[in-house]
Design a protein around this motif. Structure first.
Motif, PDB file in Angstrom:
ATOM      1  N   ASP A 102     -11.800  -0.991 -34.077  1.00  0.00           N
ATOM      2  CA  ASP A 102     -11.858  -2.280 -33.395  1.00  0.00           C
ATOM      3  C   ASP A 102     -10.509  -2.666 -32.783  1.00  0.00           C
ATOM      4  OD1 ASP A 102     -10.706  -2.574 -35.805  1.00  0.00           O
ATOM      5  OD2 ASP A 102     -12.058  -4.148 -36.556  1.00  0.00           O
ATOM      6  N   CYS A 103      -9.727  -1.667 -32.463  1.00  0.00           N
ATOM      7  CA  CYS A 103      -8.442  -1.896 -31.786  1.00  0.00           C
ATOM      8  C   CYS A 103      -8.684  -2.661 -30.486  1.00  0.00           C
ATOM      9  CB  CYS A 103      -7.774  -0.551 -31.484  1.00  0.00           C
ATOM     10  SG  CYS A 103      -6.223  -0.689 -30.583  1.00  0.00           S
ATOM     11  N   THR A 104      -7.966  -3.775 -30.294  1.00  0.00           N
ATOM     12  CA  THR A 104      -8.193  -4.612 -29.110  1.00  0.00           C
ATOM     13  C   THR A 104      -7.368  -4.172 -27.901  1.00  0.00           C
ATOM     14  OG1 THR A 104      -6.528  -6.121 -29.983  1.00  0.00           O
ATOM     15  CG2 THR A 104      -8.842  -6.694 -30.390  1.00  0.00           C
ATOM     16  N   ILE A 105      -6.515  -3.188 -28.081  1.00  0.00           N
ATOM     17  CA  ILE A 105      -5.710  -2.724 -26.941  1.00  0.00           C
ATOM     18  C   ILE A 105      -6.618  -1.988 -25.959  1.00  0.00           C
ATOM     19  CG2 ILE A 105      -3.885  -1.105 -26.265  1.00  0.00           C
ATOM     20  CD1 ILE A 105      -2.411  -1.946 -28.841  1.00  0.00           C
ATOM     21  N   ALA A 106      -6.482  -2.328 -24.673  1.00  0.00           N
ATOM     22  CA  ALA A 106      -7.328  -1.753 -23.625  1.00  0.00           C
ATOM     23  C   ALA A 106      -7.263  -0.228 -23.669  1.00  0.00           C
ATOM     24  CB  ALA A 106      -6.862  -2.254 -22.266  1.00  0.00           C
ATOM     25  N   LEU A 107      -8.433   0.401 -23.469  1.00  0.00           N
ATOM     26  CA  LEU A 107      -8.467   1.871 -23.466  1.00  0.00           C
ATOM     27  C   LEU A 107      -7.582   2.446 -22.377  1.00  0.00           C
ATOM     28  CD1 LEU A 107     -12.198   2.802 -24.130  1.00  0.00           C
ATOM     29  CD2 LEU A 107     -10.215   3.318 -25.579  1.00  0.00           C
ATOM     30  N   ILE A 108      -7.441   1.733 -21.268  1.00  0.00           N
ATOM     31  CA  ILE A 108      -6.613   2.279 -20.189  1.00  0.00           C
ATOM     32  C   ILE A 108      -5.143   2.336 -20.610  1.00  0.00           C
ATOM     33  CG2 ILE A 108      -6.366   0.066 -18.975  1.00  0.00           C
ATOM     34  CD1 ILE A 108      -6.280   1.621 -16.368  1.00  0.00           C
ATOM     35  N   VAL A 254     -21.971   3.455  -3.114  1.00  0.00           N
ATOM     36  CA  VAL A 254     -22.571   4.730  -3.546  1.00  0.00           C
ATOM     37  C   VAL A 254     -22.998   4.551  -4.996  1.00  0.00           C
ATOM     38  CG1 VAL A 254     -22.276   7.226  -3.783  1.00  0.00           C
ATOM     39  CG2 VAL A 254     -21.039   5.980  -1.997  1.00  0.00           C
ATOM     40  N   SER A 255     -24.228   4.122  -5.195  1.00  0.00           N
ATOM     41  CA  SER A 255     -24.659   3.701  -6.522  1.00  0.00           C
ATOM     42  C   SER A 255     -26.166   3.837  -6.611  1.00  0.00           C
ATOM     43  CB  SER A 255     -24.255   2.230  -6.728  1.00  0.00           C
ATOM     44  OG  SER A 255     -24.725   1.769  -7.966  1.00  0.00           O
ATOM     45  N   ASP A 256     -26.669   4.097  -7.828  1.00  0.00           N
ATOM     46  CA  ASP A 256     -28.124   4.112  -7.985  1.00  0.00           C
ATOM     47  C   ASP A 256     -28.596   2.805  -8.633  1.00  0.00           C
ATOM     48  OD1 ASP A 256     -27.354   4.337 -10.606  1.00  0.00           O
ATOM     49  OD2 ASP A 256     -28.340   6.264 -10.987  1.00  0.00           O
ATOM     50  N   GLY A 257     -27.732   1.798  -8.603  1.00  0.00           N
ATOM     51  CA  GLY A 257     -28.088   0.511  -9.177  1.00  0.00           C
ATOM     52  C   GLY A 257     -27.796   0.439 -10.677  1.00  0.00           C
ATOM     53  N   GLY A 258     -27.355   1.564 -11.263  1.00  0.00           N
ATOM     54  CA  GLY A 258     -27.016   1.595 -12.687  1.00  0.00           C
ATOM     55  C   GLY A 258     -25.509   1.404 -12.869  1.00  0.00           C
ATOM     56  N   HIS A 259     -24.903   2.330 -13.620  1.00  0.00           N
ATOM     57  CA  HIS A 259     -23.470   2.207 -13.911  1.00  0.00           C
ATOM     58  C   HIS A 259     -22.641   2.297 -12.636  1.00  0.00           C
ATOM     59  CE1 HIS A 259     -24.570   2.802 -18.097  1.00  0.00           C
ATOM     60  NE2 HIS A 259     -25.375   3.755 -17.659  1.00  0.00           N
ATOM     61  N   ASN A 260     -21.624   1.436 -12.549  1.00  0.00           N
ATOM     62  CA  ASN A 260     -20.765   1.449 -11.370  1.00  0.00           C
ATOM     63  C   ASN A 260     -19.335   1.099 -11.804  1.00  0.00           C
ATOM     64  OD1 ASN A 260     -19.501   0.899  -8.808  1.00  0.00           O
ATOM     65  ND2 ASN A 260     -21.564   0.693  -7.960  1.00  0.00           N
ATOM     66  N   LEU A 261     -18.361   1.905 -11.358  1.00  0.00           N
ATOM     67  CA  LEU A 261     -16.959   1.634 -11.710  1.00  0.00           C
ATOM     68  C   LEU A 261     -16.507   0.306 -11.119  1.00  0.00           C
ATOM     69  CD1 LEU A 261     -15.417   5.187 -11.301  1.00  0.00           C
ATOM     70  CD2 LEU A 261     -15.440   3.832 -13.410  1.00  0.00           C
ATOM     71  N   SER A 262     -16.978  -0.009  -9.934  1.00  0.00           N
ATOM     72  CA  SER A 262     -16.738  -1.314  -9.331  1.00  0.00           C
ATOM     73  C   SER A 262     -17.721  -1.486  -8.196  1.00  0.00           C
ATOM     74  CB  SER A 262     -15.306  -1.421  -8.783  1.00  0.00           C
ATOM     75  OG  SER A 262     -15.211  -2.571  -7.954  1.00  0.00           O
ATOM     76  N   ILE A 268      -8.706  -1.433  -8.574  1.00  0.00           N
ATOM     77  CA  ILE A 268      -8.096  -1.945  -9.815  1.00  0.00           C
ATOM     78  C   ILE A 268      -9.186  -2.195 -10.851  1.00  0.00           C
ATOM     79  CG2 ILE A 268      -6.812  -3.858 -10.858  1.00  0.00           C
ATOM     80  CD1 ILE A 268      -5.108  -4.006  -8.411  1.00  0.00           C
ATOM     81  N   GLU A 269     -10.306  -2.775 -10.415  1.00  0.00           N
ATOM     82  CA  GLU A 269     -11.430  -2.972 -11.330  1.00  0.00           C
ATOM     83  C   GLU A 269     -11.961  -1.618 -11.820  1.00  0.00           C
ATOM     84  OE1 GLU A 269     -14.957  -4.802  -9.654  1.00  0.00           O
ATOM     85  OE2 GLU A 269     -15.676  -5.353 -11.651  1.00  0.00           O
ATOM     86  N   ALA A 270     -12.034  -0.651 -10.919  1.00  0.00           N
ATOM     87  CA  ALA A 270     -12.534   0.678 -11.283  1.00  0.00           C
ATOM     88  C   ALA A 270     -11.634   1.328 -12.337  1.00  0.00           C
ATOM     89  CB  ALA A 270     -12.626   1.563 -10.040  1.00  0.00           C
ATOM     90  N   ALA A 271     -10.319   1.208 -12.150  1.00  0.00           N
ATOM     91  CA  ALA A 271      -9.383   1.787 -13.124  1.00  0.00           C
ATOM     92  C   ALA A 271      -9.546   1.112 -14.478  1.00  0.00           C
ATOM     93  CB  ALA A 271      -7.949   1.626 -12.622  1.00  0.00           C
ATOM     94  N   ALA A 272      -9.705  -0.215 -14.447  1.00  0.00           N
ATOM     95  CA  ALA A 272      -9.853  -0.961 -15.699  1.00  0.00           C
ATOM     96  C   ALA A 272     -11.112  -0.538 -16.447  1.00  0.00           C
ATOM     97  CB  ALA A 272      -9.895  -2.460 -15.405  1.00  0.00           C
ATOM     98  N   ASN A 273     -12.154  -0.138 -15.709  1.00  0.00           N
ATOM     99  CA  ASN A 273     -13.429   0.232 -16.327  1.00  0.00           C
ATOM    100  C   ASN A 273     -13.521   1.709 -16.706  1.00  0.00           C
ATOM    101  OD1 ASN A 273     -14.617  -2.292 -16.113  1.00  0.00           O
ATOM    102  ND2 ASN A 273     -15.374  -1.904 -14.033  1.00  0.00           N
ATOM    103  N   LEU A 274     -12.682   2.547 -16.097  1.00  0.00           N
ATOM    104  CA  LEU A 274     -12.895   4.000 -16.119  1.00  0.00           C
ATOM    105  C   LEU A 274     -13.116   4.584 -17.519  1.00  0.00           C
ATOM    106  CD1 LEU A 274     -12.891   6.711 -14.539  1.00  0.00           C
ATOM    107  CD2 LEU A 274     -10.418   6.793 -14.924  1.00  0.00           C
ATOM    108  N   PHE A 275     -12.143   4.403 -18.413  1.00  0.00           N
ATOM    109  CA  PHE A 275     -12.228   5.088 -19.707  1.00  0.00           C
ATOM    110  C   PHE A 275     -13.355   4.524 -20.567  1.00  0.00           C
ATOM    111  CE2 PHE A 275      -7.726   5.869 -18.533  1.00  0.00           C
ATOM    112  CZ  PHE A 275      -7.820   7.250 -18.440  1.00  0.00           C
ATOM    113  N   ALA A 276     -13.541   3.212 -20.501  1.00  0.00           N
ATOM    114  CA  ALA A 276     -14.601   2.604 -21.315  1.00  0.00           C
ATOM    115  C   ALA A 276     -15.974   3.076 -20.842  1.00  0.00           C
ATOM    116  CB  ALA A 276     -14.499   1.082 -21.255  1.00  0.00           C
ATOM    117  N   ILE A 303      -7.172   7.573 -10.572  1.00  0.00           N
ATOM    118  CA  ILE A 303      -8.544   7.720 -11.069  1.00  0.00           C
ATOM    119  C   ILE A 303      -9.023   9.145 -10.813  1.00  0.00           C
ATOM    120  CG2 ILE A 303     -10.946   6.986 -10.725  1.00  0.00           C
ATOM    121  CD1 ILE A 303      -9.835   4.185 -10.000  1.00  0.00           C
ATOM    122  N   ASN A 304      -8.789   9.656  -9.601  1.00  0.00           N
ATOM    123  CA  ASN A 304      -9.217  11.025  -9.288  1.00  0.00           C
ATOM    124  C   ASN A 304      -8.481  12.062 -10.123  1.00  0.00           C
ATOM    125  OD1 ASN A 304     -11.282  10.645  -7.373  1.00  0.00           O
ATOM    126  ND2 ASN A 304      -9.768  10.143  -5.791  1.00  0.00           N
TER     127      ASN A 304
END
Ligand code: TXA
Ligand code: MG
Length: 315
Positions: A102-108, A254-262, A268-276, A303-304
């Motif tokens: 339950d570490c609260t430090i961001a995965l990024i 470019v999305s199928d309506g499911g998971h999306n990095l941003s 910046i949002e995509a990077a924040a979401n990437l690892f999680a 990210i790439n």
């Protein structure tokens, strides 16, 4: 140029703490070098550090703590780590320890690794700021990627004045060299980066060290580092849609309506979401992850870089 406040002034400390809690970047002094700080528990704020530094890759960052008492919620201690913290904290020592569940430090901030780098700095301005924020502050050295670390507020303003909201000036850094980074292999200490505290000083407390070959910053081919996070599932990059058995990870339209990095195509949002998101998809259904193209600009490069490493063939 950024606004500059005084690290010893209570009002400026309070202003810096407010900005950090709101997810802004604040540069602050430590006894080693100036740090480019963000609320370590805020993925988006931590991602903004990489954007400001123009880092081509996500290196894991050090989270700064007001006291060693904050470690227990974030990471698992071992005996050698405790002895080193007792001897050298507050000070120029960073300990890399396994993250708690339950570490609260961001995965990024961990760049997707299962560990966190933690340090309790001794600089009085840094201590006051950490106490006022009441949360860990992630901070790499406050320079642009590939440049030397800044040891005065003036250096920070030259390097990052346009990217940071506020700079706390605490005068020239006493040590002027980054902290020593120590990790552990099976609880035995490993020197990952030499720094402000010497190997001799460390060995006087816990005995012989081995010298790390797996520091994330040491030269390495993609996938060579055992410690690099890679999903168990196969990754297919630059995909426009999922093939049978794959789960799709979109970016922007470019999305199928499911998971999306941003969904809005914000890097910046995509990077924040990437690892999680990668972790979540790795644990979910499907045998492979197909990832939409990410533009090779700004944080897209980092990210790439991580996606290519994660997609590289593994033995
Ligand atoms: O003195 C310092 O350490 C300064 C001040 C601001 O605290 N900070 C600093 O941060 O130099 P940075 O990001 O430039 O360097 C962080 C170092 C890198 O060598 C990185 O590879 C290592 O810490 N590191 C961070 N997290 C790690 C992890 N989970 N595993 C292994 N190494 C890690
Ligand atoms: Mg640095």
């Amino acid at each position: 140029m950024a606004t500059v406040g005084r690290a010893s002034r209570t009002e400026d400390q309070a202003r810096a703490a407010d900005q950090l809690r709101q997810g802004e970047l604040v540069a602050f002094p430590t006894e080693t070098v100036y740090g480019l700080g963000a609320d370590a528990t805020n993925d988006r704020a931590v991602a903004a550090i990489f954007a400001a530094k123009q880092r081509p890759a996500f290196n894991p960052l050090i989270s700064h703590l007001a006291s060693a008492g904050m470690v227990a919620d974030l990471a698992y201690w071992n005996d050698a780590a405790r002895a080193l913290a007792d001897a050298f904290w507050p000070g120029a020592l960073t300990l890399v320890l396994p993250r708690t569940d339950d570490c609260t430090i961001a995965l990024i901030a961990s760049a997707g690794l299962d560990s966190v780098a933690l340090r309790v700095p001794s600089h009085l301005g840094a201590q006051a700021l950490l106490a006022a924020v009441g949360r860990p502050i992630a901070a790499p050295s406050a320079n642009r990627s590939g440049r030397i670390s800044p040891t005065t507020a003036e250096h920070v303003n030259q390097e990052l004045g346009n990217a940071v909201a506020f700079i706390l000036d605490g005068g020239p850094c006493e040590i002027g060299l980054e902290s020593t980074v120590v990790g552990f292999h099976a609880d035995a200490p490993v020197l990952l980066r030499p720094g402000g505290i010497s190997l001799e000083q460390l060995e006087a407390v816990v005995g012989r060290f081995s010298i790390g070959v797996d520091a994330p910053e040491s030269p390495s081919a993609p996938g060579q580092l055992a410690s690099h996070y890679a999903p168990d599932k196969r990754l297919r990059l630059n995909a426009m849609e999922a093939a049978p058995g794959e789960v799709f990870l979109g970016f922007g339209p470019v999305s199928d309506g499911g998971h999306n990095l941003s969904a809005s195509g914000d890097l910046i949002e995509a990077a924040a979401n990437l690892f999680a998101i990668l972790r979540r998809l790795d644990q979910g259904p499907g045998s492979a992850i197909a990832v939409a193209p990410i533009p090779e600009t700004g944080l897209g490069r980092a990210i790439n870089d991580r996606l290519r490493r994660a997609a590289a063939p593994r033995s």
